[in-house]
Design a protein around this motif. Structure first.
Motif, PDB file in Angstrom:
ATOM      1  N   VAL A  38       0.834  -1.200   0.000  1.00  0.00           N
ATOM      2  CA  VAL A  38       0.000   0.000   0.000  1.00  0.00           C
ATOM      3  C   VAL A  38       0.872   1.255   0.000  1.00  0.00           C
ATOM      4  CG1 VAL A  38      -1.716   1.327   1.292  1.00  0.00           C
ATOM      5  CG2 VAL A  38      -1.975  -1.152   1.045  1.00  0.00           C
ATOM      6  N   ASP A  39       1.901   1.280   0.831  1.00  0.00           N
ATOM      7  CA  ASP A  39       2.782   2.454   0.883  1.00  0.00           C
ATOM      8  C   ASP A  39       3.454   2.714  -0.465  1.00  0.00           C
ATOM      9  OD1 ASP A  39       2.121   2.871   3.534  1.00  0.00           O
ATOM     10  OD2 ASP A  39       4.018   2.078   4.333  1.00  0.00           O
ATOM     11  N   GLU A  40       3.993   1.675  -1.079  1.00  0.00           N
ATOM     12  CA  GLU A  40       4.673   1.857  -2.370  1.00  0.00           C
ATOM     13  C   GLU A  40       3.684   2.140  -3.499  1.00  0.00           C
ATOM     14  OE1 GLU A  40       8.085  -0.208  -3.641  1.00  0.00           O
ATOM     15  OE2 GLU A  40       8.585  -0.847  -1.604  1.00  0.00           O
ATOM     16  N   PHE A  41       2.506   1.537  -3.426  1.00  0.00           N
ATOM     17  CA  PHE A  41       1.472   1.809  -4.426  1.00  0.00           C
ATOM     18  C   PHE A  41       1.159   3.303  -4.431  1.00  0.00           C
ATOM     19  CE2 PHE A  41      -2.574   2.008  -6.476  1.00  0.00           C
ATOM     20  CZ  PHE A  41      -2.657   0.898  -7.298  1.00  0.00           C
ATOM     21  N   LYS A  42       0.898   3.861  -3.242  1.00  0.00           N
ATOM     22  CA  LYS A  42       0.554   5.279  -3.146  1.00  0.00           C
ATOM     23  C   LYS A  42       1.717   6.164  -3.595  1.00  0.00           C
ATOM     24  CE  LYS A  42      -3.076   6.399  -1.622  1.00  0.00           C
ATOM     25  NZ  LYS A  42      -4.267   6.712  -2.412  1.00  0.00           N
ATOM     26  N   ALA A  43       2.955   5.706  -3.389  1.00  0.00           N
ATOM     27  CA  ALA A  43       4.127   6.511  -3.731  1.00  0.00           C
ATOM     28  C   ALA A  43       4.534   6.413  -5.193  1.00  0.00           C
ATOM     29  CB  ALA A  43       5.304   6.109  -2.842  1.00  0.00           C
ATOM     30  N   THR A  44       4.207   5.290  -5.862  1.00  0.00           N
ATOM     31  CA  THR A  44       4.783   5.072  -7.197  1.00  0.00           C
ATOM     32  C   THR A  44       3.786   4.930  -8.341  1.00  0.00           C
ATOM     33  OG1 THR A  44       4.890   2.660  -6.903  1.00  0.00           O
ATOM     34  CG2 THR A  44       6.816   3.939  -6.196  1.00  0.00           C
ATOM     35  N   VAL A  45       2.573   4.508  -8.071  1.00  0.00           N
ATOM     36  CA  VAL A  45       1.606   4.314  -9.159  1.00  0.00           C
ATOM     37  C   VAL A  45       1.034   5.683  -9.524  1.00  0.00           C
ATOM     38  CG1 VAL A  45      -0.525   3.176  -9.877  1.00  0.00           C
ATOM     39  CG2 VAL A  45       1.113   1.957  -8.439  1.00  0.00           C
ATOM     40  N   PRO A  46       1.094   6.057 -10.807  1.00  0.00           N
ATOM     41  CA  PRO A  46       0.680   7.404 -11.206  1.00  0.00           C
ATOM     42  C   PRO A  46      -0.844   7.600 -11.198  1.00  0.00           C
ATOM     43  CG  PRO A  46       1.397   6.171 -13.128  1.00  0.00           C
ATOM     44  CD  PRO A  46       1.643   5.291 -11.932  1.00  0.00           C
ATOM     45  N   ILE A  47      -1.333   7.901  -9.995  1.00  0.00           N
ATOM     46  CA  ILE A  47      -2.744   8.219  -9.770  1.00  0.00           C
ATOM     47  C   ILE A  47      -2.761   9.533  -9.002  1.00  0.00           C
ATOM     48  CG2 ILE A  47      -4.883   7.525  -8.623  1.00  0.00           C
ATOM     49  CD1 ILE A  47      -3.963   4.611  -8.921  1.00  0.00           C
ATOM     50  N   TRP A  48      -3.569  10.477  -9.480  1.00  0.00           N
ATOM     51  CA  TRP A  48      -3.616  11.796  -8.858  1.00  0.00           C
ATOM     52  C   TRP A  48      -5.019  12.097  -8.374  1.00  0.00           C
ATOM     53  CZ3 TRP A  48      -1.739  11.181 -13.961  1.00  0.00           C
ATOM     54  CH2 TRP A  48      -0.357  10.943 -14.004  1.00  0.00           C
ATOM     55  N   LYS A  49      -5.075  12.684  -7.184  1.00  0.00           N
ATOM     56  CA  LYS A  49      -6.352  12.965  -6.532  1.00  0.00           C
ATOM     57  C   LYS A  49      -6.676  14.447  -6.642  1.00  0.00           C
ATOM     58  CE  LYS A  49      -6.274  12.719  -1.998  1.00  0.00           C
ATOM     59  NZ  LYS A  49      -6.354  12.217  -0.612  1.00  0.00           N
ATOM     60  N   HIS A  50      -7.867  14.737  -7.137  1.00  0.00           N
ATOM     61  CA  HIS A  50      -8.381  16.108  -7.153  1.00  0.00           C
ATOM     62  C   HIS A  50      -9.523  16.148  -6.153  1.00  0.00           C
ATOM     63  CE1 HIS A  50     -10.806  19.451  -9.178  1.00  0.00           C
ATOM     64  NE2 HIS A  50      -9.771  20.018  -8.588  1.00  0.00           N
ATOM     65  N   GLN A  51      -9.314  16.846  -5.055  1.00  0.00           N
ATOM     66  CA  GLN A  51     -10.362  16.890  -4.043  1.00  0.00           C
ATOM     67  C   GLN A  51     -10.993  18.280  -4.002  1.00  0.00           C
ATOM     68  OE1 GLN A  51      -8.643  15.326  -0.499  1.00  0.00           O
ATOM     69  NE2 GLN A  51      -7.169  16.963  -0.245  1.00  0.00           N
ATOM     70  N   THR A  52     -12.299  18.266  -3.852  1.00  0.00           N
ATOM     71  CA  THR A  52     -13.071  19.496  -3.764  1.00  0.00           C
ATOM     72  C   THR A  52     -13.614  19.608  -2.348  1.00  0.00           C
ATOM     73  OG1 THR A  52     -13.692  19.276  -6.089  1.00  0.00           O
ATOM     74  CG2 THR A  52     -15.001  20.793  -4.736  1.00  0.00           C
ATOM     75  N   PHE A  53     -13.389  20.763  -1.747  1.00  0.00           N
ATOM     76  CA  PHE A  53     -13.829  21.010  -0.378  1.00  0.00           C
ATOM     77  C   PHE A  53     -15.226  21.634  -0.388  1.00  0.00           C
ATOM     78  CE2 PHE A  53      -9.200  21.078  -0.407  1.00  0.00           C
ATOM     79  CZ  PHE A  53      -8.923  20.117   0.553  1.00  0.00           C
ATOM     80  N   THR A  54     -15.897  21.569   0.742  1.00  0.00           N
ATOM     81  CA  THR A  54     -17.279  22.058   0.812  1.00  0.00           C
ATOM     82  C   THR A  54     -17.382  23.562   0.586  1.00  0.00           C
ATOM     83  OG1 THR A  54     -17.169  22.214   3.217  1.00  0.00           O
ATOM     84  CG2 THR A  54     -18.094  20.177   2.297  1.00  0.00           C
ATOM     85  N   ASP A  55     -16.280  24.303   0.772  1.00  0.00           N
ATOM     86  CA  ASP A  55     -16.325  25.751   0.525  1.00  0.00           C
ATOM     87  C   ASP A  55     -16.087  26.099  -0.944  1.00  0.00           C
ATOM     88  OD1 ASP A  55     -13.594  25.424   0.120  1.00  0.00           O
ATOM     89  OD2 ASP A  55     -12.995  26.731   1.788  1.00  0.00           O
ATOM     90  N   GLY A  56     -15.944  25.058  -1.801  1.00  0.00           N
ATOM     91  CA  GLY A  56     -15.732  25.270  -3.228  1.00  0.00           C
ATOM     92  C   GLY A  56     -14.275  25.302  -3.647  1.00  0.00           C
ATOM     93  N   SER A  57     -13.350  25.399  -2.698  1.00  0.00           N
ATOM     94  CA  SER A  57     -11.933  25.348  -3.046  1.00  0.00           C
ATOM     95  C   SER A  57     -11.559  23.908  -3.398  1.00  0.00           C
ATOM     96  CB  SER A  57     -11.069  25.884  -1.888  1.00  0.00           C
ATOM     97  OG  SER A  57     -11.210  25.052  -0.756  1.00  0.00           O
ATOM     98  N   ASP A  58     -10.401  23.760  -4.038  1.00  0.00           N
ATOM     99  CA  ASP A  58      -9.975  22.424  -4.438  1.00  0.00           C
ATOM    100  C   ASP A  58      -8.462  22.335  -4.435  1.00  0.00           C
ATOM    101  OD1 ASP A  58      -9.617  24.082  -6.688  1.00  0.00           O
ATOM    102  OD2 ASP A  58      -9.766  22.366  -8.031  1.00  0.00           O
ATOM    103  N   GLU A  59      -7.941  21.116  -4.535  1.00  0.00           N
ATOM    104  CA  GLU A  59      -6.515  20.901  -4.644  1.00  0.00           C
ATOM    105  C   GLU A  59      -6.235  19.568  -5.330  1.00  0.00           C
ATOM    106  OE1 GLU A  59      -4.161  20.381  -1.087  1.00  0.00           O
ATOM    107  OE2 GLU A  59      -5.554  18.913  -0.276  1.00  0.00           O
ATOM    108  N   TRP A  60      -5.077  19.499  -5.964  1.00  0.00           N
ATOM    109  CA  TRP A  60      -4.567  18.268  -6.533  1.00  0.00           C
ATOM    110  C   TRP A  60      -3.548  17.684  -5.570  1.00  0.00           C
ATOM    111  CZ3 TRP A  60      -6.145  15.591 -10.707  1.00  0.00           C
ATOM    112  CH2 TRP A  60      -6.993  16.236 -11.597  1.00  0.00           C
ATOM    113  N   VAL A  61      -3.576  16.365  -5.403  1.00  0.00           N
ATOM    114  CA  VAL A  61      -2.643  15.669  -4.517  1.00  0.00           C
ATOM    115  C   VAL A  61      -1.925  14.603  -5.325  1.00  0.00           C
ATOM    116  CG1 VAL A  61      -2.421  14.275  -2.420  1.00  0.00           C
ATOM    117  CG2 VAL A  61      -4.171  16.070  -2.552  1.00  0.00           C
ATOM    118  N   GLY A  62      -0.602  14.526  -5.146  1.00  0.00           N
ATOM    119  CA  GLY A  62       0.167  13.457  -5.775  1.00  0.00           C
ATOM    120  C   GLY A  62       0.703  13.775  -7.153  1.00  0.00           C
ATOM    121  N   LEU A  63       0.584  15.022  -7.585  1.00  0.00           N
ATOM    122  CA  LEU A  63       1.125  15.365  -8.898  1.00  0.00           C
ATOM    123  C   LEU A  63       2.653  15.280  -8.871  1.00  0.00           C
ATOM    124  CD1 LEU A  63      -1.062  18.463  -9.854  1.00  0.00           C
ATOM    125  CD2 LEU A  63      -1.269  16.124 -10.700  1.00  0.00           C
ATOM    126  N   PRO A  64       3.252  14.895 -10.002  1.00  0.00           N
ATOM    127  CA  PRO A  64       4.717  14.793 -10.020  1.00  0.00           C
ATOM    128  C   PRO A  64       5.382  16.154  -9.870  1.00  0.00           C
ATOM    129  CG  PRO A  64       3.784  14.242 -12.177  1.00  0.00           C
ATOM    130  CD  PRO A  64       2.657  14.528 -11.240  1.00  0.00           C
TER     131      PRO A  64
END
Length: 143
Positions: free
Chosen positions: A117-143
């Motif tokens: 699980v640790d290496e999967f999250k660190a090495t597999v190219p999957i990026w998370k775009h999360q949207t917050f309830t206030d309408g702001s957002d962020e990308w997580v895991g981008l290279p």
């Protein structure tokens, strides 16, 4: 030399995940232990309420996941490995990742599942775009 473990499932998919599917995939009569990890979309991050997530995947993600699982299985400490990560639009509470590892003994099952699980999250190219309830957002895991 110990026989390598078997990778029975290593995928990224855009459909809901099943804990039962992965448990069944790693079932083996030689196993004395099965370790399972289930990652859910949580309702917060950085102290901010999360509304939804969207996961994007690189075209190589499935192959990277397969290669990682094969490396984890190669030393023969475990019998079977399965790991699946979901992509696309997910709601709070949805399953995002499920990993299962069976082994003759619990120590190896725990150790390899955690490393997987640790290496999967660190090495597999999957990026998370999360949207917050206030309408702001962020990308997580981008290279």
């Amino acid at each position: 030399m110990t026989d390598p473990g078997q990778v029975v499932l290593a995928e990224v998919r855009d459909t809901p995940l099943s804990v039962d599917e992965l448990l069944a995939a790693v079932r083996d009569r030689r196993a004395g232990a099965t370790c399972l990890f289930v990652g859910h979309v949580r309702d917060h991050d950085h102290g901010e309420p999360v509304e939804v997530l969207d996961y994007e995947v690189h075209p190589s993600a499935a192959q990277v996941a397969t290669d990682l699982a094969a490396r984890m299985a190669a030393d023969g400490r475990v019998l079977r490995i399965a790991v699946v990560h979901r992509y696309g639009h997910l709601e709070v509470g949805d399953l995002a990742v499920v990993a299962a590892v069976s082994a003759a003994h619990r120590a190896e099952a725990f150790e390899v599942c955690r490393a997987l699980v640790d290496e999967f999250k660190a090495t597999v190219p999957i990026w998370k775009h999360q949207t917050f309830t206030d309408g702001s957002d962020e990308w997580v895991g981008l290279p």
